[in-house]
Structure formats: structure tokens, C-alpha cells
Design a protein around this motif. Sequence first.
Motif, PDB file in Angstrom:
ATOM      1  N   GLY A  14      44.388  34.923  40.044  1.00 56.02           N
ATOM      2  CA  GLY A  14      44.385  35.757  41.246  1.00 56.02           C
ATOM      3  C   GLY A  14      45.741  35.789  41.924  1.00 56.02           C
ATOM      4  O   GLY A  14      46.194  36.853  42.384  1.00 56.02           O
ATOM      5  N   ARG A  15      46.448  34.654  41.974  1.00 58.43           N
ATOM      6  CA  ARG A  15      47.782  34.619  42.606  1.00 58.43           C
ATOM      7  C   ARG A  15      48.810  35.334  41.728  1.00 58.43           C
ATOM      8  O   ARG A  15      49.691  36.032  42.231  1.00 58.43           O
ATOM      9  CB  ARG A  15      48.206  33.167  42.850  1.00 58.43           C
TER      10      ARG A  15
ATOM     11  N   CYS B 127      55.377  33.814  40.808  1.00 57.49           N
ATOM     12  CA  CYS B 127      54.320  32.841  40.515  1.00 57.49           C
ATOM     13  C   CYS B 127      54.550  32.306  39.111  1.00 57.49           C
ATOM     14  O   CYS B 127      55.021  33.044  38.231  1.00 57.49           O
ATOM     15  CB  CYS B 127      52.946  33.510  40.628  1.00 57.49           C
TER      16      CYS B 127
ATOM     17  N   LYS C  54      48.951  39.036  42.055  1.00 59.44           N
ATOM     18  CA  LYS C  54      49.510  39.514  43.322  1.00 59.44           C
ATOM     19  C   LYS C  54      51.020  39.297  43.404  1.00 59.44           C
ATOM     20  O   LYS C  54      51.744  40.125  43.943  1.00 59.44           O
ATOM     21  CB  LYS C  54      48.836  38.795  44.489  1.00 59.44           C
ATOM     22  N   LEU C  55      51.491  38.143  42.863  1.00 61.13           N
ATOM     23  CA  LEU C  55      52.893  37.750  43.057  1.00 61.13           C
ATOM     24  C   LEU C  55      53.786  38.090  41.860  1.00 61.13           C
ATOM     25  O   LEU C  55      55.004  38.213  42.021  1.00 61.13           O
ATOM     26  CB  LEU C  55      52.978  36.246  43.347  1.00 61.13           C
TER      27      LEU C  55
END
Length: 510
Positions: free
Chosen positions: A477-478, A486, A481-482
Motif C-alpha cells: 500500500g505504501r 519507498c 503511493k510513494l
Amino acid sequence: MEETRAKRVDASARMRAVPIAVTPEGFWCCPSPAALHKSLKNPHHHHGGGNHKPPPPPTPPQQHKTMTPSAPPSRAPSVQNEPVAGDAPDEPPPQPAAAEAEAERHRICVGFGQPETSDVTVVLYGKEGIAVRMSVHGDVLRRSSAFFAEKLSSSSSSTSGSGGHGHGSCLEIHDCDDAEIYVETVGLMYCDEAKHKLLKQNVSRVLRIMKVAESLGFHSCVKSCLDYLEAVPWVGEEEDNVVSSIRHLQSKAYGVSPLLKRITSDNLKSPTDTLAHIMEMVLKSTDDRARRDMKALVLNLLKDSNHCTDGSSDISSELLYSSCQGCLDRLRLLFSEATGPEFSVELTRQITLETDNLLWLVEILVNQRICDDFVALWANQSEIAELHGKLPVASRHTVSCITARLFVGIGRGEMLPSKNTRLLLLQVWLQPLIDDYSWLQCSCRSFDRKLVEEGIGQTILTLPLEDQRSMLLAWLGRFLKLGDNCPNLQRAFEVWWRRTFVRPYVTQAR
């Protein structure tokens, strides 16, 4: 073992002058064997037997004789060639095998003091194929050397028993390991103070002189060599050579204790106390460059010590963990101050300093193979992790370097924390690491993204499958988004995917 033999001197040998080296003080330095061989290669040097052109008719004695230079006023010895077989035509030719061996041997003559007053001849047969005949004085050798005193005494008794007299007696020493140094050591017997003659020598040559002097019972020379070695520096391998050379002299009354004190101490204070003092000074250093240089030096020295002891070390783990705990306490206090209204640049510098200190200590723990407990110690720093998100990223991002180093260590197998510790480390510190990831890539020159990502992935894959699922889904999930800000754990995600979706079907098919 050197072999000695006494015999009468043959005074009919003809001699030829050979170049020698003389120091400003007038002390003769024996040339090396290579130099001696080179000096003998001249058109007049010939061997007996073989297909050589027959010698010319005999000439009158005054034309056949070669003049030698007069001795200098100092005590420097003179060096001359002794003729090889075939130079004296009146002598009967030797046997073929003996003639060849004799032809291959180079003969040198050395005179000490006043050669015309010498009463003893010492002939050295070196292993380099050199025969050195030394014209010496019996009283000097007896006074200086226990070895020569015994040999000359036996020679005098033998000569007296045969009805002769001591003048012209000769000692032969066979299989001499170091003829060059042997000659120089005999020359030192003519010096009032041998120590002053050693000033321009190097450590290696003095050790060779000391070895010969000790075998000759030349005690004053051995003492002078020890005084020299005690005063000069030992560079590189010289220290090991000196120590190995003087160890066997401990049982004798030469006084080697001053030399051994350079490498040993009677102080019973524990080395751990000294190391603790060194580490404290390094950790509290105020100069950045000096602290960085000394950290690198101490770390390399500890690595070398660890290799020399096959991984076992006398460094106390309590000492290292006490230093780690002190750094953590100071870091926690700095984080608390940094979240207050009076934040300053000095606080950022102090946080960076304590973080760098912790990284240095972690490297030492890894080298000593005792880093498992630090992983648990860092995983339980939930208070610092909570304060981490309240600080500006420019001030806090260096702390994530510690987390990254631990993940790399676990991935490499350098530390073996428990399953619960690995899970707690991921739960407490993975998110702060992701929050600082972009800064770590831009601001830390030592940060290796691929290495850190491999370490994080391997750490996750050591957990039970259900924990792998929860950690990797949260990461996914991170990451979506990043992106590049990340860690990229796709390789670990692939392994988890195969473990979850492929292998169960393979098991059912079997």
C-alpha cells in the motif's frame, strides 16, 4: 654447525689487492658476497687445469710479486685476494675433483690492526663459496671471545706438544653461515667501544652481528648490540625479528628486560579498562575529523585483532553495551528537547553525533559477533520511534541509518535475533525508515539502496508466513503511493507469492 681446525700457516701464498670499504671513522665494512665475487672477475684471474693456455715461462721473483697498498693509520683491516689453484706452479696439481672445487672457491685475505705483527690466522669457509683468511692477533681474540680463547688454548697446547711455537697457528672454520658478518664481528674486537661503530648500521645487520657475537662468546659486543636495539625504533617486521632474536637471551645475564618492556608490561591493569578509556575519549571527541579518523582506526585495529585470535576476543560485551545504552539515553533526551519550542541547529548536530556513535558501536558489535542483543535493544526504543515523527526530517533521518544497518546485518546473517525481536523491529522501525527514505538516498553517501532493500526483504521472509503476508501487504500500500520514495521489496514479494499461491498446488498435485 661450524667446524674448526687448527693447522700451520703456509706463508708462501701470493696475494693481490682487493677494493675495500672504509667508514669515515676508519672502520672497515666487509663487502657483500656479490661484491666480493664481482671484484674477483678480472682478466688475471684464472683456474688451474682444463684447456687453458699454458702459463708463460717463469719470471724472476721480483717481477712475479704484486705490490699491496700500505695499511691506513686506523685499525681498518686490509683485504686481499689469495691465489686459487694454479697460481703457484711449483705446487703439485690437485686431483681433478678437488681442483674443480678449489677453482670455484674465491679466496680473500683480511688483516686487522697491524697485519705484520699478527700471530694467528683464521680461515672462514663460507657457504657462498668464499674462503676468507684473517690475519689476527691472538691476545685480542682471547681477551674478547670465549670461543677463540678456548680454541687458541687448544691450538697452543697442541703446538707445544709437537715441539713448535704459537706463531703462525691457524684456525679453520667450515660451513660459516655469514662470513661477511663474521669478519665484521672479528673487526669489532679491535674497537674500544663497539656501540659507537654500530650507529650507522640498520637493525637487520645488528641482529646478524649479535647472532655471530653470541656464538663467539663476544659478550661486550652482544651488550653493545642490545644497547643499540633498545635505543632505535623498530619498523615493520623488525619488531618480530628483534623479539625472536632476544628471547633466547633471557636465560643469560645479558639484560634483555629493557628491550622486552617495549612490548610487554608488568602493569596488571586490565586491557578492558584501557579500551574503555579509549572509547570514551573517542565518543566524547569535539573535533569531527579527528573523531572520524580515530573511529576508523580503532575499528580496523579491532578487526585485525579479531582475525588474529580466530574470532575470539577479550573485549567485554558489558563495556560495549554500556556505551550503547549511554548513547541511547542521550539520543532520547535530544529527541525530547527537539520536539520542544526551543529547537536549534545545535540539537541537530548533537543528534547526528550520537547516531554516528551508535553506528560505530554497531560495527564493533558486528565484528565481535555479539550484536544480537543490540537488535532487541533498538527494537524496544518505541519512545524514540514515536518522537521520530515529530522532528523535521532533516534532523531525524540519520537515525534511520541505524535501522537500515540492522536490516542489512540480519539479511547477511551477521546477527541472529529471535523471531519476536525481528517482528518487533519491523513493526517499530520500518515505517520511520520509509518516512526518511528519500532523504537517506539524497543525503547519506554511504547509503546503499539495493543492499538495504535486500536486507529488509530477507528480514521479512524469515518470519512466519502469516507475518510475511501482513508486512508485505502493508508495504504494498505504501509503495503504490510513494514509488521510488519507498523501499522496493518486489523480490521478497515474489518469494512470498510463490510460498502462498504456488507451493500449496504443487503439494496437492504430488
